[in-house]
Design a protein around this motif. Structure first.
Motif, PDB file in Angstrom:
ATOM      1  N   GLY A 186       0.792  -1.215   0.000  1.00  0.00           N
ATOM      2  CA  GLY A 186       0.000   0.000   0.000  1.00  0.00           C
ATOM      3  C   GLY A 186       0.832   1.276   0.000  1.00  0.00           C
ATOM      4  N   TYR A 187       2.139   1.143  -0.064  1.00  0.00           N
ATOM      5  CA  TYR A 187       3.043   2.301  -0.106  1.00  0.00           C
ATOM      6  C   TYR A 187       3.578   2.492  -1.520  1.00  0.00           C
ATOM      7  N   ARG A 188       3.847   3.754  -1.869  1.00  0.00           N
ATOM      8  CA  ARG A 188       4.558   4.092  -3.115  1.00  0.00           C
ATOM      9  C   ARG A 188       5.882   4.731  -2.711  1.00  0.00           C
ATOM     10  N   PHE A 189       6.903   3.898  -2.633  1.00  0.00           N
ATOM     11  CA  PHE A 189       8.208   4.357  -2.170  1.00  0.00           C
ATOM     12  C   PHE A 189       9.002   4.964  -3.316  1.00  0.00           C
ATOM     13  N   LYS A 190       9.459   6.185  -3.114  1.00  0.00           N
ATOM     14  CA  LYS A 190      10.342   6.836  -4.071  1.00  0.00           C
ATOM     15  C   LYS A 190      11.785   6.588  -3.648  1.00  0.00           C
ATOM     16  N   CYS A 191      12.624   6.214  -4.592  1.00  0.00           N
ATOM     17  CA  CYS A 191      14.039   5.971  -4.319  1.00  0.00           C
ATOM     18  C   CYS A 191      14.783   7.314  -4.307  1.00  0.00           C
ATOM     19  N   ILE A 192      15.400   7.615  -3.172  1.00  0.00           N
ATOM     20  CA  ILE A 192      16.073   8.903  -2.987  1.00  0.00           C
ATOM     21  C   ILE A 192      17.531   8.647  -2.654  1.00  0.00           C
ATOM     22  N   LEU A 193      18.435   9.145  -3.496  1.00  0.00           N
ATOM     23  CA  LEU A 193      19.863   8.973  -3.262  1.00  0.00           C
ATOM     24  C   LEU A 193      20.321   9.863  -2.117  1.00  0.00           C
ATOM     25  N   THR A 194      21.069   9.260  -1.180  1.00  0.00           N
ATOM     26  CA  THR A 194      21.626   9.990  -0.038  1.00  0.00           C
ATOM     27  C   THR A 194      23.071   9.537   0.177  1.00  0.00           C
ATOM     28  N   PRO A 195      23.982   9.860  -0.746  1.00  0.00           N
ATOM     29  CA  PRO A 195      25.361   9.374  -0.648  1.00  0.00           C
ATOM     30  C   PRO A 195      26.108   9.976   0.534  1.00  0.00           C
ATOM     31  N   GLY A 196      27.175   9.302   0.914  1.00  0.00           N
ATOM     32  CA  GLY A 196      28.026   9.739   2.010  1.00  0.00           C
ATOM     33  C   GLY A 196      28.554   8.532   2.751  1.00  0.00           C
ATOM     34  N   HIS A 197      27.669   7.815   3.432  1.00  0.00           N
ATOM     35  CA  HIS A 197      28.054   6.572   4.100  1.00  0.00           C
ATOM     36  C   HIS A 197      28.524   5.553   3.070  1.00  0.00           C
ATOM     37  N   PRO A 199      28.662   5.394  -1.617  1.00  0.00           N
ATOM     38  CA  PRO A 199      28.561   6.332  -2.747  1.00  0.00           C
ATOM     39  C   PRO A 199      27.154   6.536  -3.294  1.00  0.00           C
ATOM     40  N   TYR A 200      26.300   5.505  -3.228  1.00  0.00           N
ATOM     41  CA  TYR A 200      24.947   5.623  -3.791  1.00  0.00           C
ATOM     42  C   TYR A 200      23.905   5.086  -2.809  1.00  0.00           C
ATOM     43  N   HIS A 201      24.144   5.348  -1.554  1.00  0.00           N
ATOM     44  CA  HIS A 201      23.186   4.995  -0.499  1.00  0.00           C
ATOM     45  C   HIS A 201      21.800   5.513  -0.892  1.00  0.00           C
ATOM     46  N   THR A 202      20.770   4.684  -0.711  1.00  0.00           N
ATOM     47  CA  THR A 202      19.425   5.017  -1.180  1.00  0.00           C
ATOM     48  C   THR A 202      18.389   4.810  -0.083  1.00  0.00           C
ATOM     49  N   CYS A 203      17.563   5.816   0.136  1.00  0.00           N
ATOM     50  CA  CYS A 203      16.434   5.723   1.067  1.00  0.00           C
ATOM     51  C   CYS A 203      15.141   5.506   0.279  1.00  0.00           C
ATOM     52  N   LEU A 204      14.139   5.005   0.970  1.00  0.00           N
ATOM     53  CA  LEU A 204      12.799   4.841   0.394  1.00  0.00           C
ATOM     54  C   LEU A 204      11.846   5.788   1.123  1.00  0.00           C
ATOM     55  N   TYR A 205      11.100   6.595   0.353  1.00  0.00           N
ATOM     56  CA  TYR A 205      10.222   7.599   0.949  1.00  0.00           C
ATOM     57  C   TYR A 205       8.822   7.490   0.371  1.00  0.00           C
ATOM     58  N   ASP A 206       7.859   7.376   1.269  1.00  0.00           N
ATOM     59  CA  ASP A 206       6.443   7.365   0.875  1.00  0.00           C
ATOM     60  C   ASP A 206       5.848   8.728   1.205  1.00  0.00           C
ATOM     61  N   GLU A 207       5.461   9.464   0.177  1.00  0.00           N
ATOM     62  CA  GLU A 207       5.006  10.842   0.368  1.00  0.00           C
ATOM     63  C   GLU A 207       3.683  10.908   1.124  1.00  0.00           C
ATOM     64  N   GLU A 208       2.786   9.969   0.871  1.00  0.00           N
ATOM     65  CA  GLU A 208       1.466  10.043   1.495  1.00  0.00           C
ATOM     66  C   GLU A 208       1.547   9.928   3.015  1.00  0.00           C
ATOM     67  N   THR A 209       2.356   8.988   3.500  1.00  0.00           N
ATOM     68  CA  THR A 209       2.472   8.795   4.945  1.00  0.00           C
ATOM     69  C   THR A 209       3.684   9.518   5.525  1.00  0.00           C
ATOM     70  N   LYS A 210       4.489  10.136   4.659  1.00  0.00           N
ATOM     71  CA  LYS A 210       5.701  10.854   5.078  1.00  0.00           C
ATOM     72  C   LYS A 210       6.643   9.929   5.866  1.00  0.00           C
ATOM     73  N   THR A 211       6.768   8.712   5.340  1.00  0.00           N
ATOM     74  CA  THR A 211       7.600   7.684   5.954  1.00  0.00           C
ATOM     75  C   THR A 211       8.881   7.502   5.152  1.00  0.00           C
ATOM     76  N   MET A 212      10.014   7.513   5.838  1.00  0.00           N
ATOM     77  CA  MET A 212      11.292   7.248   5.175  1.00  0.00           C
ATOM     78  C   MET A 212      11.977   6.068   5.844  1.00  0.00           C
ATOM     79  N   ILE A 213      12.291   5.059   5.039  1.00  0.00           N
ATOM     80  CA  ILE A 213      13.129   3.940   5.478  1.00  0.00           C
ATOM     81  C   ILE A 213      14.536   4.279   5.011  1.00  0.00           C
ATOM     82  N   SER A 214      15.441   4.491   5.976  1.00  0.00           N
ATOM     83  CA  SER A 214      16.606   5.343   5.713  1.00  0.00           C
ATOM     84  C   SER A 214      17.963   4.678   5.785  1.00  0.00           C
ATOM     85  N   GLY A 215      18.031   3.367   6.008  1.00  0.00           N
ATOM     86  CA  GLY A 215      19.343   2.738   6.049  1.00  0.00           C
ATOM     87  C   GLY A 215      20.224   3.373   7.112  1.00  0.00           C
TER      88      GLY A 215
END
Length: 357
Positions: A186-197, A199-215
């Protein structure tokens, strides 16, 4: 030696030879289950817990496992037990990796089968593949020697924090890129690049619930280690940009790979920025007092400052947790004109304060 514990109907075997060997499954958002696992004895003693997440599909939809833990039975068994508890299977559960490190990717070879997918950002996938090739580790060794690493190659391989428990037989990988969408539970996760830790570390963000699974991009109790990688020479610069990026996203539920969840991520970002500002000041002070130094020499001073002992008196693995942050800081500082960098005849980078004109 063994205690039997029941949590969320899962029978868990807690063995005293494992550190913090407790596994717990709980629903932290609708259809999102956190599987928190104690880490067994590995060369990295400071990490004693990792959380992977299962997004359970509705009705006959597919499920998604986010990260895997290390390549050991002590992580594989609780994942399979969680699948059984949730009434799902490997066949109907895809796997998404936030990044390359072995505590997040180690089990992909054992969780992949002909009916599911392993999903990772396309460039990070190349690094996962590279970890099984000694040429990758040889290249990293040369990069660390540029920063003054005095270890011989064998000690380096035996002590590098990410040098064990990774996937040794890579399965077929499905690649994604920034902006791609993954729909599960039921989630639409957008793949968001967050490099640093990484080179291409990626979080998943659901805009409707404002939920981020962030590694590992932001953790509540530690500063993520920033690793130099092939073609990734300024991890701190990339990381600070990622923090700027996160601040612009409306996040109400922040779900990381280690430690507590759902803390004030913006407040934590401000603490991390303040930490680095203090590090910059400290490095400039040491260079002013001691003259030009390489990263290893600065790491030695940092250990002396924090623990009143020299770098040679701590374990080889522990040395990395002082050396790597210094490498990240001085590379960022030199790239941004805060200090100077001179390469010696033997290829070692030496840093110094800016000279007044």
């Amino acid at each position: 030696i063994y205690d039997t514990i029941y949590m969320s109907k899962i029978m868990i075997i807690c063995c005293s030879c494992f550190k913090e060997c407790v596994f717990m499954l709980k629903e932290v958002q609708k259809n999102i289950y956190q599987l928190s696992m104690g880490m067994p004895e590995t060369r990295v003693k400071s990490i004693n817990q990792i959380s992977v997440y299962i997004v359970k599909g509705e009705a006959d939809e597919r499920n998604l496992l986010i990260d895997t833990g290390i390549n050991q039975e002590s992580c594989l068994k609780p994942i399979l037990a969680a699948y059984e508890e949730l009434g799902i299977s490997q066949e109907d559960t895809d796997v998404f990796l936030t990044h390359m490190h072995s505590d997040h990717s180690g089990l992909i070879g054992r969780l992949k089968n002909e009916n599911n997918r392993v999903i990772i950002e396309e460039h990070e996938a190349e690094l996962v593949k590279g970890m099984v090739d000694e040429a990758y580790w040889d290249l990293l060794y040369e990069k660390y020697k540029e920063e003054g690493l005095p270890m011989d190659h064998q000690e380096y391989r035996d002590s590098h924090p990410d040098g064990e428990n990774y996937c040794e037989e890579l399965p077929e990988i499905s690649c994604i890129k920034e902006g791609d969408m993954l729909e599960y539970g039921g989630y639409r996760f957008k793949c968001i690049l967050t490099p640093g830790h990484s080179p291409y570390h990626t979080c998943l963000y659901d805009e409707e619930t404002k939920t981020m699974i962030s590694g590992d991009v932001v953790l509540d109790d530690v500063i993520p280690i920033l690793f130099i990688e092939p073609d990734f020479d300024d991890p701190l610069g990339a990381y600070l940009d990622s923090l700027d990026k996160l601040e612009k996203i409306d996040i109400q539920h922040f779900i990381p790979g280690h430690g507590d969840i759902n803390y004030d991520v913006n407040a934590r970002i401000e603490e991390i920025r303040e930490h680095y500002e203090e590090q910059f000041k400290w490095i400039n002070k040491q260079l002013a007092e001691h003259g030009c130094m390489n990263s290893w020499e600065l790491a030695d001073l940092l250990i002396q400052h924090d623990f009143k002992r020299s770098i040679d008196t701590v374990s080889a693995v522990s040395r990395w947790f002082f050396f790597l942050p210094i490498c990240a800081c001085v590379r960022y500082m030199s790239a941004n004109g805060m200090i100077t960098c001179t390469v010696s005849g033997n290829g070692v980078r030496y840093y110094d304060i800016l000279q007044e004109k």
